[in-house]
Write a protein that holds these residues in place. Structure first.
Motif, PDB file in Angstrom:
ATOM      1  N   THR A  46       0.844  -1.200   0.000  1.00  0.00           N
ATOM      2  CA  THR A  46       0.000   0.000   0.000  1.00  0.00           C
ATOM      3  C   THR A  46       0.880   1.251   0.000  1.00  0.00           C
ATOM      4  N   LEU A  47       0.266   2.382  -0.289  1.00  0.00           N
ATOM      5  CA  LEU A  47       1.023   3.634  -0.271  1.00  0.00           C
ATOM      6  C   LEU A  47       1.616   3.880   1.115  1.00  0.00           C
ATOM      7  N   PHE A  48       0.807   3.704   2.154  1.00  0.00           N
ATOM      8  CA  PHE A  48       1.296   3.912   3.520  1.00  0.00           C
ATOM      9  C   PHE A  48       2.408   2.919   3.852  1.00  0.00           C
ATOM     10  N   GLY A  49       2.247   1.677   3.415  1.00  0.00           N
ATOM     11  CA  GLY A  49       3.248   0.655   3.677  1.00  0.00           C
ATOM     12  C   GLY A  49       4.569   0.948   2.997  1.00  0.00           C
ATOM     13  N   ARG A  50       4.512   1.482   1.784  1.00  0.00           N
ATOM     14  CA  ARG A  50       5.756   1.820   1.082  1.00  0.00           C
ATOM     15  C   ARG A  50       6.444   3.020   1.732  1.00  0.00           C
ATOM     16  N   VAL A  51       5.641   4.027   2.093  1.00  0.00           N
ATOM     17  CA  VAL A  51       6.211   5.225   2.727  1.00  0.00           C
ATOM     18  C   VAL A  51       6.910   4.872   4.036  1.00  0.00           C
ATOM     19  N   LEU A  75      -3.466  11.312   9.273  1.00  0.00           N
ATOM     20  CA  LEU A  75      -3.854  10.302   8.285  1.00  0.00           C
ATOM     21  C   LEU A  75      -4.764  10.872   7.194  1.00  0.00           C
ATOM     22  N   LYS A  76      -5.228  12.088   7.400  1.00  0.00           N
ATOM     23  CA  LYS A  76      -6.209  12.677   6.483  1.00  0.00           C
ATOM     24  C   LYS A  76      -5.749  12.722   5.019  1.00  0.00           C
ATOM     25  N   PRO A  77      -4.481  13.063   4.712  1.00  0.00           N
ATOM     26  CA  PRO A  77      -4.076  13.073   3.295  1.00  0.00           C
ATOM     27  C   PRO A  77      -4.264  11.710   2.619  1.00  0.00           C
ATOM     28  N   PHE A  78      -4.028  10.632   3.345  1.00  0.00           N
ATOM     29  CA  PHE A  78      -4.236   9.293   2.794  1.00  0.00           C
ATOM     30  C   PHE A  78      -5.732   9.016   2.621  1.00  0.00           C
ATOM     31  N   ILE A  79      -6.520   9.435   3.611  1.00  0.00           N
ATOM     32  CA  ILE A  79      -7.966   9.188   3.555  1.00  0.00           C
ATOM     33  C   ILE A  79      -8.601   9.975   2.412  1.00  0.00           C
ATOM     34  N   LYS A  84     -11.452   9.517  -2.960  1.00  0.00           N
ATOM     35  CA  LYS A  84     -11.526   9.714  -4.409  1.00  0.00           C
ATOM     36  C   LYS A  84     -11.503   8.390  -5.169  1.00  0.00           C
ATOM     37  N   GLY A  85     -11.545   7.290  -4.420  1.00  0.00           N
ATOM     38  CA  GLY A  85     -11.617   5.980  -5.054  1.00  0.00           C
ATOM     39  C   GLY A  85     -10.275   5.335  -5.334  1.00  0.00           C
ATOM     40  N   GLN A  86      -9.171   5.957  -4.898  1.00  0.00           N
ATOM     41  CA  GLN A  86      -7.856   5.361  -5.135  1.00  0.00           C
ATOM     42  C   GLN A  86      -7.677   4.106  -4.280  1.00  0.00           C
ATOM     43  N   LYS A  87      -7.022   3.105  -4.866  1.00  0.00           N
ATOM     44  CA  LYS A  87      -6.856   1.811  -4.196  1.00  0.00           C
ATOM     45  C   LYS A  87      -5.505   1.706  -3.502  1.00  0.00           C
ATOM     46  N   ASP A  88      -5.442   0.753  -2.575  1.00  0.00           N
ATOM     47  CA  ASP A  88      -4.178   0.383  -1.913  1.00  0.00           C
ATOM     48  C   ASP A  88      -3.486   1.590  -1.282  1.00  0.00           C
ATOM     49  N   ILE A  89      -4.244   2.339  -0.508  1.00  0.00           N
ATOM     50  CA  ILE A  89      -3.675   3.535   0.133  1.00  0.00           C
ATOM     51  C   ILE A  89      -3.273   3.225   1.588  1.00  0.00           C
ATOM     52  N   LEU A  90      -4.247   3.007   2.476  1.00  0.00           N
ATOM     53  CA  LEU A  90      -3.941   2.628   3.859  1.00  0.00           C
ATOM     54  C   LEU A  90      -4.073   1.115   4.057  1.00  0.00           C
ATOM     55  N   ALA A 331      -3.583   6.135  27.294  1.00  0.00           N
ATOM     56  CA  ALA A 331      -4.204   6.527  26.027  1.00  0.00           C
ATOM     57  C   ALA A 331      -4.164   5.314  25.106  1.00  0.00           C
ATOM     58  N   LEU A 332      -5.293   5.018  24.466  1.00  0.00           N
ATOM     59  CA  LEU A 332      -5.423   3.836  23.625  1.00  0.00           C
ATOM     60  C   LEU A 332      -4.985   4.161  22.196  1.00  0.00           C
ATOM     61  N   ILE A 333      -4.056   3.355  21.664  1.00  0.00           N
ATOM     62  CA  ILE A 333      -3.520   3.541  20.311  1.00  0.00           C
ATOM     63  C   ILE A 333      -3.833   2.277  19.510  1.00  0.00           C
ATOM     64  N   LEU A 334      -4.355   2.452  18.290  1.00  0.00           N
ATOM     65  CA  LEU A 334      -4.849   1.324  17.502  1.00  0.00           C
ATOM     66  C   LEU A 334      -4.119   1.169  16.175  1.00  0.00           C
ATOM     67  N   THR A 335      -3.918  -0.084  15.780  1.00  0.00           N
ATOM     68  CA  THR A 335      -3.543  -0.417  14.413  1.00  0.00           C
ATOM     69  C   THR A 335      -4.532  -1.475  13.962  1.00  0.00           C
ATOM     70  N   THR A 336      -5.231  -1.231  12.847  1.00  0.00           N
ATOM     71  CA  THR A 336      -6.387  -2.072  12.512  1.00  0.00           C
ATOM     72  C   THR A 336      -6.317  -2.644  11.101  1.00  0.00           C
ATOM     73  N   ASN A 337      -7.127  -3.670  10.879  1.00  0.00           N
ATOM     74  CA  ASN A 337      -7.216  -4.275   9.547  1.00  0.00           C
ATOM     75  C   ASN A 337      -8.151  -3.487   8.623  1.00  0.00           C
ATOM     76  N   SER A 338      -8.399  -2.238   8.978  1.00  0.00           N
ATOM     77  CA  SER A 338      -9.064  -1.303   8.071  1.00  0.00           C
ATOM     78  C   SER A 338      -8.113  -0.196   7.627  1.00  0.00           C
ATOM     79  N   GLY A 339      -6.851  -0.250   8.125  1.00  0.00           N
ATOM     80  CA  GLY A 339      -5.842   0.699   7.657  1.00  0.00           C
ATOM     81  C   GLY A 339      -5.574   1.880   8.554  1.00  0.00           C
ATOM     82  N   LEU A 340      -5.900   1.775   9.829  1.00  0.00           N
ATOM     83  CA  LEU A 340      -5.497   2.800  10.787  1.00  0.00           C
ATOM     84  C   LEU A 340      -4.192   2.328  11.427  1.00  0.00           C
ATOM     85  N   TRP A 341      -3.169   3.174  11.406  1.00  0.00           N
ATOM     86  CA  TRP A 341      -1.834   2.775  11.841  1.00  0.00           C
ATOM     87  C   TRP A 341      -1.382   3.643  13.008  1.00  0.00           C
ATOM     88  N   ALA A 342      -1.156   3.001  14.169  1.00  0.00           N
ATOM     89  CA  ALA A 342      -0.753   3.700  15.398  1.00  0.00           C
ATOM     90  C   ALA A 342      -1.649   4.916  15.625  1.00  0.00           C
TER      91      ALA A 342
END
Length: 500
Positions: A46-51, A75-79, A84-90, A331-342
Protein backbone atom coordinates in the motif's frame (compact mmCIF):
# COMPACT_ATOMS: atom_id res chain seq x y z
CA UNK A 1 -42.10 -25.82 18.73
CA UNK A 2 -40.28 -23.38 16.44
CA UNK A 3 -39.61 -21.04 19.37
CA UNK A 4 -38.18 -23.91 21.42
CA UNK A 5 -35.86 -24.92 18.58
CA UNK A 6 -34.73 -21.34 18.06
CA UNK A 7 -33.71 -20.75 21.67
CA UNK A 8 -32.20 -24.26 21.96
CA UNK A 9 -30.07 -23.68 18.87
CA UNK A 10 -28.95 -20.29 20.20
CA UNK A 11 -27.86 -21.89 23.48
CA UNK A 12 -25.80 -24.56 21.67
CA UNK A 13 -24.15 -21.96 19.40
CA UNK A 14 -23.37 -19.75 22.38
CA UNK A 15 -21.72 -22.48 24.45
CA UNK A 16 -19.63 -23.68 21.51
CA UNK A 17 -18.56 -20.10 20.77
CA UNK A 18 -17.49 -19.40 24.36
CA UNK A 19 -15.37 -22.58 24.38
CA UNK A 20 -13.53 -21.36 21.27
CA UNK A 21 -12.85 -17.91 22.76
CA UNK A 22 -10.90 -19.47 25.65
CA UNK A 23 -7.97 -19.78 23.21
CA UNK A 24 -7.59 -16.04 22.56
CA UNK A 25 -8.07 -15.21 26.24
CA UNK A 26 -5.07 -17.40 27.07
CA UNK A 27 -2.83 -16.37 24.16
CA UNK A 28 -3.44 -12.63 24.01
CA UNK A 29 0.20 -11.45 24.04
CA UNK A 30 1.36 -13.84 21.30
CA UNK A 31 -1.78 -13.22 19.24
CA UNK A 32 -1.12 -9.48 19.34
CA UNK A 33 2.46 -9.84 18.14
CA UNK A 34 1.45 -12.21 15.34
CA UNK A 35 -1.40 -9.90 14.34
CA UNK A 36 0.80 -6.83 13.96
CA UNK A 37 3.24 -8.66 11.69
CA UNK A 38 0.31 -10.01 9.66
CA UNK A 39 -1.14 -6.50 9.26
CA UNK A 40 2.14 -4.93 8.13
CA UNK A 41 2.85 -7.82 5.74
CA UNK A 42 -0.64 -7.55 4.22
CA UNK A 43 -0.30 -3.78 3.73
CA UNK A 44 3.31 -3.89 2.51
CA UNK A 45 2.42 -2.75 -1.04
CA UNK A 46 0.00 0.00 0.00
CA UNK A 47 1.02 3.63 -0.27
CA UNK A 48 1.30 3.91 3.52
CA UNK A 49 3.25 0.66 3.68
CA UNK A 50 5.76 1.82 1.08
CA UNK A 51 6.21 5.22 2.73
CA UNK A 52 6.88 3.59 6.11
CA UNK A 53 9.01 0.69 4.80
CA UNK A 54 6.74 -2.09 5.98
CA UNK A 55 8.94 -4.63 4.16
CA UNK A 56 11.60 -4.01 6.84
CA UNK A 57 9.29 -4.48 9.82
CA UNK A 58 10.12 -7.74 11.61
CA UNK A 59 9.08 -6.87 15.17
CA UNK A 60 6.94 -4.56 17.30
CA UNK A 61 10.01 -2.39 17.97
CA UNK A 62 10.60 -2.02 14.21
CA UNK A 63 6.99 -0.92 13.77
CA UNK A 64 7.22 1.64 16.59
CA UNK A 65 10.43 3.05 15.10
CA UNK A 66 8.95 3.45 11.61
CA UNK A 67 5.33 4.39 12.32
CA UNK A 68 4.73 7.34 14.65
CA UNK A 69 1.52 7.79 16.64
CA UNK A 70 -1.01 9.61 14.45
CA UNK A 71 -4.34 11.34 14.81
CA UNK A 72 -6.95 11.90 12.11
CA UNK A 73 -5.26 15.05 10.79
CA UNK A 74 -2.05 13.12 10.10
CA UNK A 75 -3.85 10.30 8.29
CA UNK A 76 -6.21 12.68 6.48
CA UNK A 77 -4.08 13.07 3.29
CA UNK A 78 -4.24 9.29 2.79
CA UNK A 79 -7.97 9.19 3.56
CA UNK A 80 -8.63 11.97 1.04
CA UNK A 81 -7.06 9.79 -1.66
CA UNK A 82 -9.29 6.89 -0.58
CA UNK A 83 -12.36 9.14 -0.74
CA UNK A 84 -11.53 9.71 -4.41
CA UNK A 85 -11.62 5.98 -5.05
CA UNK A 86 -7.86 5.36 -5.13
CA UNK A 87 -6.86 1.81 -4.20
CA UNK A 88 -4.18 0.38 -1.91
CA UNK A 89 -3.68 3.53 0.13
CA UNK A 90 -3.94 2.63 3.86
CA UNK A 91 -5.17 -0.93 3.32
CA UNK A 92 -5.44 -3.24 0.34
CA UNK A 93 -8.10 -2.32 -2.21
CA UNK A 94 -10.76 0.23 -1.24
CA UNK A 95 -12.81 0.36 1.98
CA UNK A 96 -16.16 -1.37 2.17
CA UNK A 97 -17.48 1.68 4.07
CA UNK A 98 -16.62 5.07 5.45
CA UNK A 99 -18.03 5.68 8.91
CA UNK A 100 -18.75 9.40 9.10
CA UNK A 101 -18.17 10.92 12.52
CA UNK A 102 -18.22 14.46 13.91
CA UNK A 103 -14.78 15.86 14.67
CA UNK A 104 -14.06 18.92 16.77
CA UNK A 105 -10.90 19.97 14.92
CA UNK A 106 -11.22 18.18 11.59
CA UNK A 107 -14.88 18.75 10.79
CA UNK A 108 -16.46 15.49 9.65
CA UNK A 109 -14.13 12.51 9.84
CA UNK A 110 -14.31 9.60 7.43
CA UNK A 111 -13.10 6.45 9.13
CA UNK A 112 -12.38 3.61 6.67
CA UNK A 113 -13.89 0.20 7.41
CA UNK A 114 -12.64 -2.76 5.39
CA UNK A 115 -14.64 -5.92 4.71
CA UNK A 116 -12.52 -7.67 7.35
CA UNK A 117 -13.03 -4.80 9.79
CA UNK A 118 -16.82 -4.99 9.35
CA UNK A 119 -16.74 -8.74 9.97
CA UNK A 120 -14.86 -8.10 13.22
CA UNK A 121 -17.39 -5.43 14.25
CA UNK A 122 -20.37 -7.74 13.79
CA UNK A 123 -18.49 -10.76 15.14
CA UNK A 124 -17.69 -8.92 18.36
CA UNK A 125 -21.32 -7.89 18.84
CA UNK A 126 -22.44 -11.49 18.32
CA UNK A 127 -19.75 -12.70 20.73
CA UNK A 128 -21.07 -10.38 23.45
CA UNK A 129 -24.56 -11.87 23.07
CA UNK A 130 -23.23 -15.45 22.96
CA UNK A 131 -21.22 -14.92 26.17
CA UNK A 132 -24.37 -13.68 27.88
CA UNK A 133 -26.48 -16.61 26.67
CA UNK A 134 -23.84 -19.12 27.79
CA UNK A 135 -23.50 -17.52 31.23
CA UNK A 136 -27.27 -17.18 31.72
CA UNK A 137 -27.85 -20.67 30.30
CA UNK A 138 -30.95 -19.45 28.52
CA UNK A 139 -31.79 -17.74 25.25
CA UNK A 140 -35.45 -16.96 25.91
CA UNK A 141 -35.08 -13.40 24.66
CA UNK A 142 -34.49 -14.55 21.05
CA UNK A 143 -38.22 -15.27 20.73
CA UNK A 144 -39.28 -11.75 21.70
CA UNK A 145 -38.96 -8.37 20.02
CA UNK A 146 -35.61 -6.58 20.05
CA UNK A 147 -34.86 -2.94 19.50
CA UNK A 148 -31.60 -1.29 18.50
CA UNK A 149 -31.84 2.47 19.04
CA UNK A 150 -29.40 3.75 16.44
CA UNK A 151 -28.70 6.28 13.71
CA UNK A 152 -30.29 6.26 10.28
CA UNK A 153 -29.33 3.29 8.07
CA UNK A 154 -29.44 5.53 5.01
CA UNK A 155 -26.04 5.48 3.28
CA UNK A 156 -24.63 7.68 0.55
CA UNK A 157 -21.88 6.73 -1.87
CA UNK A 158 -18.52 8.43 -2.38
CA UNK A 159 -16.75 7.00 -5.43
CA UNK A 160 -18.53 3.70 -4.92
CA UNK A 161 -17.83 3.53 -1.18
CA UNK A 162 -20.91 3.45 1.06
CA UNK A 163 -20.78 6.17 3.71
CA UNK A 164 -22.85 6.82 6.83
CA UNK A 165 -22.93 6.72 10.63
CA UNK A 166 -21.51 3.55 12.15
CA UNK A 167 -24.78 2.58 13.81
CA UNK A 168 -26.52 2.99 10.45
CA UNK A 169 -23.90 0.81 8.73
CA UNK A 170 -24.23 -1.85 11.44
CA UNK A 171 -28.01 -1.89 10.86
CA UNK A 172 -27.27 -3.56 7.51
CA UNK A 173 -25.38 -6.36 9.25
CA UNK A 174 -27.80 -7.47 11.98
CA UNK A 175 -27.58 -11.31 12.06
CA UNK A 176 -30.38 -13.13 10.27
CA UNK A 177 -31.49 -14.88 13.46
CA UNK A 178 -32.27 -11.46 14.97
CA UNK A 179 -33.71 -9.74 11.87
CA UNK A 180 -37.24 -11.15 12.03
CA UNK A 181 -37.92 -9.86 15.54
CA UNK A 182 -36.04 -6.59 15.17
CA UNK A 183 -37.58 -3.16 15.70
CA UNK A 184 -38.07 -0.34 14.82
CA UNK A 185 -39.26 -0.51 11.22
CA UNK A 186 -37.03 0.79 8.46
CA UNK A 187 -39.31 3.79 7.94
CA UNK A 188 -38.91 4.80 11.58
CA UNK A 189 -35.17 4.17 11.52
CA UNK A 190 -34.84 6.56 8.58
CA UNK A 191 -36.37 9.49 10.50
CA UNK A 192 -33.62 12.08 10.90
CA UNK A 193 -35.14 14.25 13.65
CA UNK A 194 -34.21 12.46 16.87
CA UNK A 195 -37.20 13.45 19.03
CA UNK A 196 -39.62 12.57 16.23
CA UNK A 197 -37.80 9.26 15.80
CA UNK A 198 -38.00 8.35 19.50
CA UNK A 199 -41.71 9.24 19.53
CA UNK A 200 -42.25 6.90 16.58
CA UNK A 201 -40.23 4.13 18.30
CA UNK A 202 -42.43 4.51 21.38
CA UNK A 203 -45.59 4.03 19.29
CA UNK A 204 -44.13 0.99 17.51
CA UNK A 205 -42.92 -0.77 20.62
CA UNK A 206 -45.22 0.06 23.54
CA UNK A 207 -47.56 -2.88 22.89
CA UNK A 208 -44.87 -5.37 21.84
CA UNK A 209 -43.21 -8.21 23.76
CA UNK A 210 -39.84 -6.47 24.11
CA UNK A 211 -37.07 -8.78 25.38
CA UNK A 212 -33.83 -7.01 24.34
CA UNK A 213 -33.13 -3.27 24.08
CA UNK A 214 -29.84 -1.75 22.91
CA UNK A 215 -28.58 1.85 22.80
CA UNK A 216 -26.42 4.39 24.62
CA UNK A 217 -27.69 5.30 28.13
CA UNK A 218 -28.84 8.93 27.60
CA UNK A 219 -31.08 7.96 24.70
CA UNK A 220 -32.38 4.82 26.42
CA UNK A 221 -33.42 7.08 29.28
CA UNK A 222 -35.17 9.44 26.85
CA UNK A 223 -37.01 6.47 25.26
CA UNK A 224 -38.01 5.02 28.65
CA UNK A 225 -39.26 8.37 29.97
CA UNK A 226 -41.47 8.82 26.91
CA UNK A 227 -42.87 5.30 27.32
CA UNK A 228 -43.64 5.92 31.00
CA UNK A 229 -45.22 9.32 30.29
CA UNK A 230 -47.58 7.77 27.71
CA UNK A 231 -48.48 4.62 29.63
CA UNK A 232 -48.11 5.51 33.30
CA UNK A 233 -46.16 2.30 33.92
CA UNK A 234 -42.52 1.46 34.65
CA UNK A 235 -40.68 -0.35 31.88
CA UNK A 236 -40.81 -3.82 33.47
CA UNK A 237 -44.58 -3.43 33.82
CA UNK A 238 -44.84 -2.55 30.14
CA UNK A 239 -42.34 -5.21 29.07
CA UNK A 240 -42.48 -8.00 31.69
CA UNK A 241 -40.27 -10.27 29.55
CA UNK A 242 -37.51 -7.67 29.06
CA UNK A 243 -34.37 -9.65 29.88
CA UNK A 244 -31.36 -7.81 28.48
CA UNK A 245 -30.07 -4.29 27.83
CA UNK A 246 -26.93 -3.87 25.72
CA UNK A 247 -25.27 -0.50 26.06
CA UNK A 248 -22.06 1.24 25.04
CA UNK A 249 -20.54 4.53 24.02
CA UNK A 250 -20.27 5.96 27.55
CA UNK A 251 -19.65 4.65 31.05
CA UNK A 252 -22.92 3.11 32.26
CA UNK A 253 -22.31 3.49 36.00
CA UNK A 254 -23.40 7.15 36.39
CA UNK A 255 -26.70 6.23 34.71
CA UNK A 256 -27.29 2.95 36.57
CA UNK A 257 -29.48 4.31 39.38
CA UNK A 258 -31.63 6.35 37.02
CA UNK A 259 -32.02 3.37 34.67
CA UNK A 260 -32.99 1.04 37.52
CA UNK A 261 -35.60 3.52 38.72
CA UNK A 262 -37.15 3.76 35.23
CA UNK A 263 -37.02 0.00 34.69
CA UNK A 264 -38.72 -0.75 38.01
CA UNK A 265 -37.43 -4.32 38.04
CA UNK A 266 -34.47 -6.57 37.36
CA UNK A 267 -32.97 -6.47 33.88
CA UNK A 268 -29.49 -7.76 32.96
CA UNK A 269 -27.07 -5.23 31.43
CA UNK A 270 -24.08 -5.86 29.16
CA UNK A 271 -21.66 -2.99 28.59
CA UNK A 272 -19.71 -2.81 25.32
CA UNK A 273 -16.93 -0.66 23.84
CA UNK A 274 -17.52 -0.16 20.10
CA UNK A 275 -16.43 2.75 17.91
CA UNK A 276 -16.19 3.57 14.21
CA UNK A 277 -12.54 2.51 14.42
CA UNK A 278 -13.35 -0.97 15.74
CA UNK A 279 -15.10 -3.02 18.40
CA UNK A 280 -12.61 -3.25 21.26
CA UNK A 281 -14.19 -4.92 24.26
CA UNK A 282 -17.36 -6.17 25.91
CA UNK A 283 -18.53 -7.39 29.30
CA UNK A 284 -18.10 -11.16 29.04
CA UNK A 285 -19.52 -11.61 32.56
CA UNK A 286 -22.57 -9.42 33.16
CA UNK A 287 -22.21 -9.85 36.92
CA UNK A 288 -18.65 -8.50 37.12
CA UNK A 289 -16.98 -5.18 36.30
CA UNK A 290 -14.55 -4.99 33.42
CA UNK A 291 -14.70 -5.38 29.65
CA UNK A 292 -12.85 -8.23 27.95
CA UNK A 293 -10.28 -6.75 25.52
CA UNK A 294 -10.65 -8.40 22.10
CA UNK A 295 -7.08 -9.27 21.17
CA UNK A 296 -7.72 -11.38 18.05
CA UNK A 297 -10.31 -9.22 16.28
CA UNK A 298 -8.09 -7.46 13.74
CA UNK A 299 -6.82 -4.73 16.11
CA UNK A 300 -3.30 -4.37 17.51
CA UNK A 301 -3.23 -2.24 20.65
CA UNK A 302 -0.62 0.05 22.16
CA UNK A 303 -0.94 1.99 25.39
CA UNK A 304 0.73 5.30 26.30
CA UNK A 305 0.73 6.25 30.00
CA UNK A 306 -1.45 9.33 30.26
CA UNK A 307 1.35 11.42 31.78
CA UNK A 308 3.40 10.91 28.58
CA UNK A 309 0.60 11.16 26.03
CA UNK A 310 0.97 14.12 23.69
CA UNK A 311 4.45 14.89 25.04
CA UNK A 312 7.63 14.95 22.88
CA UNK A 313 8.73 11.63 24.39
CA UNK A 314 5.44 9.75 23.88
CA UNK A 315 6.95 7.47 21.21
CA UNK A 316 9.39 6.15 23.81
CA UNK A 317 6.50 5.12 26.04
CA UNK A 318 4.39 3.03 23.64
CA UNK A 319 3.61 -0.09 25.65
CA UNK A 320 2.18 -3.39 24.45
CA UNK A 321 -0.15 -5.74 26.26
CA UNK A 322 2.52 -7.55 28.28
CA UNK A 323 3.90 -4.24 29.59
CA UNK A 324 0.77 -2.63 31.04
CA UNK A 325 0.11 -2.23 34.77
CA UNK A 326 -3.18 -2.58 36.60
CA UNK A 327 -5.16 0.51 37.67
CA UNK A 328 -3.11 2.94 35.58
CA UNK A 329 -4.56 5.21 32.89
CA UNK A 330 -3.40 4.77 29.28
CA UNK A 331 -4.20 6.53 26.03
CA UNK A 332 -5.42 3.84 23.62
CA UNK A 333 -3.52 3.54 20.31
CA UNK A 334 -4.85 1.32 17.50
CA UNK A 335 -3.54 -0.42 14.41
CA UNK A 336 -6.39 -2.07 12.51
CA UNK A 337 -7.22 -4.27 9.55
CA UNK A 338 -9.06 -1.30 8.07
CA UNK A 339 -5.84 0.70 7.66
CA UNK A 340 -5.50 2.80 10.79
CA UNK A 341 -1.83 2.77 11.84
CA UNK A 342 -0.75 3.70 15.40
CA UNK A 343 -3.95 5.74 15.53
CA UNK A 344 -4.82 7.72 18.64
CA UNK A 345 -8.55 7.25 19.08
CA UNK A 346 -8.79 9.63 22.04
CA UNK A 347 -10.01 7.11 24.64
CA UNK A 348 -8.34 6.43 27.97
CA UNK A 349 -8.48 2.94 29.49
CA UNK A 350 -7.24 1.25 32.64
CA UNK A 351 -6.68 -2.46 33.20
CA UNK A 352 -8.36 -4.16 36.13
CA UNK A 353 -7.32 -7.70 35.21
CA UNK A 354 -4.56 -9.31 33.13
CA UNK A 355 -5.80 -12.90 33.11
CA UNK A 356 -7.70 -12.40 30.89
CA UNK A 357 -7.08 -8.76 29.95
CA UNK A 358 -10.02 -6.65 31.12
CA UNK A 359 -10.38 -2.88 30.98
CA UNK A 360 -12.52 0.00 32.11
CA UNK A 361 -12.94 3.07 29.89
CA UNK A 362 -11.72 5.84 32.16
CA UNK A 363 -12.10 8.93 29.96
CA UNK A 364 -11.03 10.80 26.86
CA UNK A 365 -7.62 12.28 26.19
CA UNK A 366 -9.25 15.61 25.28
CA UNK A 367 -11.86 15.57 28.07
CA UNK A 368 -10.23 16.61 31.32
CA UNK A 369 -10.11 19.54 33.69
CA UNK A 370 -6.65 20.91 34.37
CA UNK A 371 -7.02 24.67 34.45
CA UNK A 372 -4.96 24.65 37.66
CA UNK A 373 -2.63 21.71 36.89
CA UNK A 374 -4.83 19.06 38.54
CA UNK A 375 -5.61 16.95 35.41
CA UNK A 376 -8.88 15.51 36.67
CA UNK A 377 -10.22 12.84 34.29
CA UNK A 378 -13.69 11.44 33.61
CA UNK A 379 -13.20 8.22 35.57
CA UNK A 380 -12.39 10.22 38.73
CA UNK A 381 -15.42 12.50 38.51
CA UNK A 382 -17.75 9.63 37.62
CA UNK A 383 -16.53 7.52 40.54
CA UNK A 384 -16.80 10.49 42.91
CA UNK A 385 -20.37 11.19 41.78
CA UNK A 386 -21.26 7.49 42.06
CA UNK A 387 -20.00 7.44 45.66
CA UNK A 388 -21.97 10.59 46.56
CA UNK A 389 -25.18 9.30 44.98
CA UNK A 390 -24.83 6.02 46.87
CA UNK A 391 -24.21 7.84 50.17
CA UNK A 392 -27.19 10.19 49.89
CA UNK A 393 -30.75 9.38 48.75
CA UNK A 394 -30.52 11.28 45.48
CA UNK A 395 -30.73 10.73 41.74
CA UNK A 396 -29.05 12.56 38.87
CA UNK A 397 -29.81 12.61 35.16
CA UNK A 398 -26.54 14.09 33.92
CA UNK A 399 -23.68 16.39 34.90
CA UNK A 400 -20.78 18.42 33.51
CA UNK A 401 -17.70 19.83 35.26
CA UNK A 402 -15.98 23.05 34.16
CA UNK A 403 -13.35 25.24 35.83
CA UNK A 404 -14.39 28.65 37.15
CA UNK A 405 -11.12 30.54 36.81
CA UNK A 406 -12.43 34.09 37.30
CA UNK A 407 -15.21 34.09 39.92
CA UNK A 408 -16.84 37.38 40.89
CA UNK A 409 -15.34 36.98 44.35
CA UNK A 410 -13.16 34.59 46.29
CA UNK A 411 -11.03 31.68 45.12
CA UNK A 412 -11.54 29.89 41.80
CA UNK A 413 -13.23 26.48 41.88
CA UNK A 414 -14.60 23.52 39.96
CA UNK A 415 -18.22 24.13 38.96
CA UNK A 416 -20.40 21.04 38.55
CA UNK A 417 -23.56 21.57 36.48
CA UNK A 418 -25.97 18.89 37.69
CA UNK A 419 -29.43 17.94 36.46
CA UNK A 420 -31.08 16.26 39.44
CA UNK A 421 -33.92 13.82 39.08
CA UNK A 422 -34.21 13.77 42.86
CA UNK A 423 -32.26 16.28 44.97
CA UNK A 424 -30.47 15.25 48.17
CA UNK A 425 -32.24 16.24 51.39
CA UNK A 426 -29.07 17.93 52.66
CA UNK A 427 -27.65 19.66 49.60
CA UNK A 428 -24.66 21.19 51.42
CA UNK A 429 -23.54 17.83 52.84
CA UNK A 430 -23.92 16.21 49.42
CA UNK A 431 -21.78 18.92 47.84
CA UNK A 432 -19.15 18.59 50.57
CA UNK A 433 -19.06 14.80 50.30
CA UNK A 434 -18.69 14.96 46.50
CA UNK A 435 -15.70 17.26 46.93
CA UNK A 436 -14.13 14.92 49.49
CA UNK A 437 -14.58 11.94 47.17
CA UNK A 438 -12.90 13.75 44.27
CA UNK A 439 -10.03 14.76 46.56
CA UNK A 440 -9.54 11.10 47.49
CA UNK A 441 -9.22 10.20 43.82
CA UNK A 442 -6.97 13.03 42.63
CA UNK A 443 -4.08 14.08 44.87
CA UNK A 444 -3.29 17.17 42.77
CA UNK A 445 -6.82 18.50 43.24
CA UNK A 446 -6.57 17.69 46.95
CA UNK A 447 -3.32 19.69 47.23
CA UNK A 448 -4.91 22.68 45.48
CA UNK A 449 -7.86 22.73 47.90
CA UNK A 450 -5.61 22.20 50.95
CA UNK A 451 -3.28 24.94 49.75
CA UNK A 452 -6.15 27.44 49.29
CA UNK A 453 -5.48 27.70 45.56
CA UNK A 454 -9.02 26.44 44.94
CA UNK A 455 -12.07 26.46 47.14
CA UNK A 456 -14.16 23.26 47.31
CA UNK A 457 -16.34 22.50 44.32
CA UNK A 458 -19.65 24.25 43.71
CA UNK A 459 -22.75 22.50 42.33
CA UNK A 460 -24.99 24.52 40.03
CA UNK A 461 -28.46 23.01 39.63
CA UNK A 462 -29.99 22.75 36.17
CA UNK A 463 -33.62 22.46 35.18
CA UNK A 464 -35.10 19.15 33.99
CA UNK A 465 -34.07 18.13 30.46
CA UNK A 466 -31.31 20.75 30.45
CA UNK A 467 -28.82 18.40 28.80
CA UNK A 468 -31.32 17.33 26.15
CA UNK A 469 -32.00 21.00 25.41
CA UNK A 470 -28.25 21.68 25.28
CA UNK A 471 -27.75 18.79 22.83
CA UNK A 472 -30.64 20.05 20.70
CA UNK A 473 -29.26 23.59 20.64
CA UNK A 474 -25.88 22.24 19.44
CA UNK A 475 -27.41 19.92 16.82
CA UNK A 476 -26.17 16.88 18.77
CA UNK A 477 -29.40 15.29 19.89
CA UNK A 478 -29.53 11.55 19.26
CA UNK A 479 -27.45 8.90 17.54
CA UNK A 480 -24.07 8.28 19.15
CA UNK A 481 -23.58 11.90 20.27
CA UNK A 482 -22.27 12.18 23.82
CA UNK A 483 -21.87 15.28 25.97
CA UNK A 484 -18.43 15.45 27.63
CA UNK A 485 -18.60 14.99 31.39
CA UNK A 486 -15.84 17.54 31.93
CA UNK A 487 -13.96 20.24 30.08
CA UNK A 488 -10.91 22.44 30.44
CA UNK A 489 -12.82 25.57 29.44
CA UNK A 490 -16.34 26.98 29.84
CA UNK A 491 -17.71 26.60 26.31
CA UNK A 492 -20.28 24.00 27.33
CA UNK A 493 -20.80 25.67 30.72
CA UNK A 494 -21.76 28.95 29.05
CA UNK A 495 -24.56 27.21 27.14
CA UNK A 496 -25.71 25.24 30.20
CA UNK A 497 -26.04 28.51 32.14
CA UNK A 498 -29.16 29.18 30.05
CA UNK A 499 -30.86 26.27 31.85
CA UNK A 500 -30.28 27.17 35.52
Amino acid sequence: MLQFLKKSAALVWAKNHVKKTALFKNNAVQDQQDLLLFLTKTAEKTLFGRVHEFENIKSIKDFQAKVPVADYEQLKPFIEKMKKGQKDILWTGTPAYFAKTSGTTSGSKYIPISKEGMENQTGAAQSAIFHYIAQKNTANFVNGKMIFIQGSPALEEKFGIKTGRLSGIVAHHIPSYLQKNRLPSEATNLIEDWEEKVDAIVLETEKENMTLISGIPPWLIMYFEKLIARNGKKIKELFPNLQLIITGGVNYEPYREKMEELLGGKVDVIQTFPASEGFFAFQDNFEEDGLLLLTNHGIFYEFIPLEHYGKPDQNEHRLTLNEVELNKDYALILTTNSGLWAYSIGDVVRFINKNPYKILVSGRTKHFTSAFGEHVIAFEVEEAMKAAVEKFPTQISEFHLAPQVNPKSGLPYHEWFVEFEKEPEDFEKFQQYLDEELRKRNSYYDDLVKGNVLKPLVITKLQKNAFQEYAKSEGKLGGQNKIPRLANDRKIAEVLERFL
